[in-house]
Design a protein around this motif. Sequence first.
Motif, PDB file in Angstrom:
ATOM      1  N   UNK A  46       2.313 -13.692   2.348  1.00  0.00           N
ATOM      2  CA  UNK A  46       2.154 -13.597   0.915  1.00  0.00           C
ATOM      3  C   UNK A  46       2.558 -12.177   0.297  1.00  0.00           C
ATOM      4  N   UNK A  47       2.748 -11.187   1.193  1.00  0.00           N
ATOM      5  CA  UNK A  47       3.143  -9.912   0.939  1.00  0.00           C
ATOM      6  C   UNK A  47       2.174  -9.188   0.065  1.00  0.00           C
ATOM      7  N   UNK A  48       2.363  -8.326  -0.697  1.00  0.00           N
ATOM      8  CA  UNK A  48       1.752  -7.870  -1.650  1.00  0.00           C
ATOM      9  C   UNK A  48       1.081  -8.746  -2.652  1.00  0.00           C
ATOM     10  N   UNK A  49       1.931  -9.694  -3.081  1.00  0.00           N
ATOM     11  CA  UNK A  49       1.473 -10.867  -3.866  1.00  0.00           C
ATOM     12  C   UNK A  49       0.105 -11.349  -3.657  1.00  0.00           C
ATOM     13  N   UNK A  50      -0.364 -11.565  -2.391  1.00  0.00           N
ATOM     14  CA  UNK A  50      -1.662 -12.126  -2.118  1.00  0.00           C
ATOM     15  C   UNK A  50      -2.858 -11.435  -2.604  1.00  0.00           C
ATOM     16  N   UNK A  51      -2.810 -10.066  -3.100  1.00  0.00           N
ATOM     17  CA  UNK A  51      -3.489  -9.297  -3.631  1.00  0.00           C
ATOM     18  C   UNK A  51      -3.617  -8.974  -5.166  1.00  0.00           C
ATOM     19  N   UNK A  52      -2.554  -9.706  -5.665  1.00  0.00           N
ATOM     20  CA  UNK A  52      -2.581  -9.614  -7.063  1.00  0.00           C
ATOM     21  C   UNK A  52      -3.819 -10.274  -7.784  1.00  0.00           C
ATOM     22  N   UNK A 155     -16.319   4.691 -14.551  1.00  0.00           N
ATOM     23  CA  UNK A 155     -15.534   3.974 -13.459  1.00  0.00           C
ATOM     24  C   UNK A 155     -13.959   4.393 -13.659  1.00  0.00           C
ATOM     25  N   UNK A 156     -13.528   4.832 -12.533  1.00  0.00           N
ATOM     26  CA  UNK A 156     -12.083   4.860 -12.193  1.00  0.00           C
ATOM     27  C   UNK A 156     -11.543   3.878 -11.442  1.00  0.00           C
ATOM     28  N   UNK A 157     -10.475   3.057 -11.672  1.00  0.00           N
ATOM     29  CA  UNK A 157      -9.800   2.209 -10.707  1.00  0.00           C
ATOM     30  C   UNK A 157      -8.564   2.269 -10.914  1.00  0.00           C
ATOM     31  N   UNK A 158      -7.814   1.656  -9.928  1.00  0.00           N
ATOM     32  CA  UNK A 158      -6.104   1.641  -9.908  1.00  0.00           C
ATOM     33  C   UNK A 158      -5.777   0.194 -10.050  1.00  0.00           C
ATOM     34  N   UNK A 159      -4.548   0.148 -10.644  1.00  0.00           N
ATOM     35  CA  UNK A 159      -4.031  -1.342 -10.545  1.00  0.00           C
ATOM     36  C   UNK A 159      -4.414  -2.293  -9.208  1.00  0.00           C
ATOM     37  N   UNK A 160      -4.299  -1.525  -8.205  1.00  0.00           N
ATOM     38  CA  UNK A 160      -4.443  -2.192  -7.004  1.00  0.00           C
ATOM     39  C   UNK A 160      -5.684  -2.887  -6.665  1.00  0.00           C
ATOM     40  N   UNK A 161      -6.808  -2.286  -7.559  1.00  0.00           N
ATOM     41  CA  UNK A 161      -8.035  -2.842  -7.438  1.00  0.00           C
ATOM     42  C   UNK A 161      -8.517  -3.670  -8.553  1.00  0.00           C
ATOM     43  N   UNK A 162      -7.544  -3.844  -9.561  1.00  0.00           N
ATOM     44  CA  UNK A 162      -7.915  -4.775 -10.870  1.00  0.00           C
ATOM     45  C   UNK A 162      -8.436  -6.016 -10.523  1.00  0.00           C
ATOM     46  N   UNK A 163      -9.653  -6.212 -11.184  1.00  0.00           N
ATOM     47  CA  UNK A 163     -10.517  -7.264 -10.781  1.00  0.00           C
ATOM     48  C   UNK A 163     -10.047  -8.755 -11.781  1.00  0.00           C
ATOM     49  N   UNK A 164      -9.452  -8.271 -12.882  1.00  0.00           N
ATOM     50  CA  UNK A 164      -9.241  -9.155 -14.027  1.00  0.00           C
ATOM     51  C   UNK A 164      -9.879  -8.712 -15.174  1.00  0.00           C
TER      52      UNK A 164
END
Length: 358
Positions: A46-52, A155-164
């Motif tokens: 899934x590449x990066x898609x699996x982490x969306x 809290x600070x977070x990045x898109x890579x950690x976005x939970x919904x």
Amino acid sequence: MNNIREVDVVVIGAGQAGLAAAFHLRRTGFEPDRDFVVLDHSPGPGGAWQFRWPSLTYGRVHGMHALPGMELTDADPARPSSAVVSEYFDAYEQAFDLRVRRPVDVRAVREDAGGRLLVETSAGNWSTRALINATGTWDRPFWPRYPGQETFRGRQLHTAQYPGPEEFAGQRVVVVGGGASGTQHLLEIARHAAATTWVTRRPPVFREGPFDEDAGRAAVALVEERVRQGLAPRSVVSVTGLPLNDAVRQGIADGVLDRLPMFDRITPDGVEWNDGRRVEADVILWATGFRAAIDHLAPLKLREPGGGIRVEGTRALADRRIHLVGYGPSASTIGANRAGRAAVRDIRRLLAEEPVAA
């Protein structure tokens, strides 16, 4: 370094670019495990898609082009894109017998004896005559630095950690970034949060019309010159503009997509501008993009003073054995497909020349 395996080509990464390259290697007569190997550090296909994030459904993905030789058909637009694309990539790997090895972390690529390259990994080492680097950007989220950032009590977070979006219920959220992810986050979060604020370095540019193959080709061309000069690549999305669809129009009308210029500092309770404006916040969400994940290539000293690797097509100008796909002008699904084909064509010419000495 014992037990070094020898192949003609190592492909690093099994996202869109890496799978496209592996497909063209297979199609032109290279055998997996014998002639080439695909190494991927992710836990599954899934590449990066699996982490969306789960709320990014397949129907909300724009500009997703099929891998070469196998269309993605009958995908449910309501399903998470992470599930749809991961299943598609998995089926693709099986259909073309690509034998991706995972999880394998590539630690470094350096010179080997006889003009070959040594690829050092968590699963042992490979010696290769050519390298296709398809590592993308997901592993290198970019976090800008601003005065006072360390004092923020929220809290600070990045898109890579976005939970919904549900996790931001009742909170005051500042979203930083003018790309597609930033607008998608805002439109989702606004339905749950107590308040949202959108800040970007530059005014957003909205684009009318579909993002078709011609539009993708034009975007790739705009990025290409920057990479040719050895500058750090900008994303293809950064030159396409934001798609002006019904959801975005509604977000503008509702005031959700009412952009403010970038703040000047972060305080314990929020953000401030030099003109005296202040916004209190519980969360700062950095939708500020990613950088190329190429640190493992550092021993080869390919970087230019401008911060990037000079690339002509896909070939690193400083070393013709190395191709970068999914980098700069090929950092899109359509660009990655073409780059994979071009890299294999060039590598075949290289390998057809005088064999590398043992």
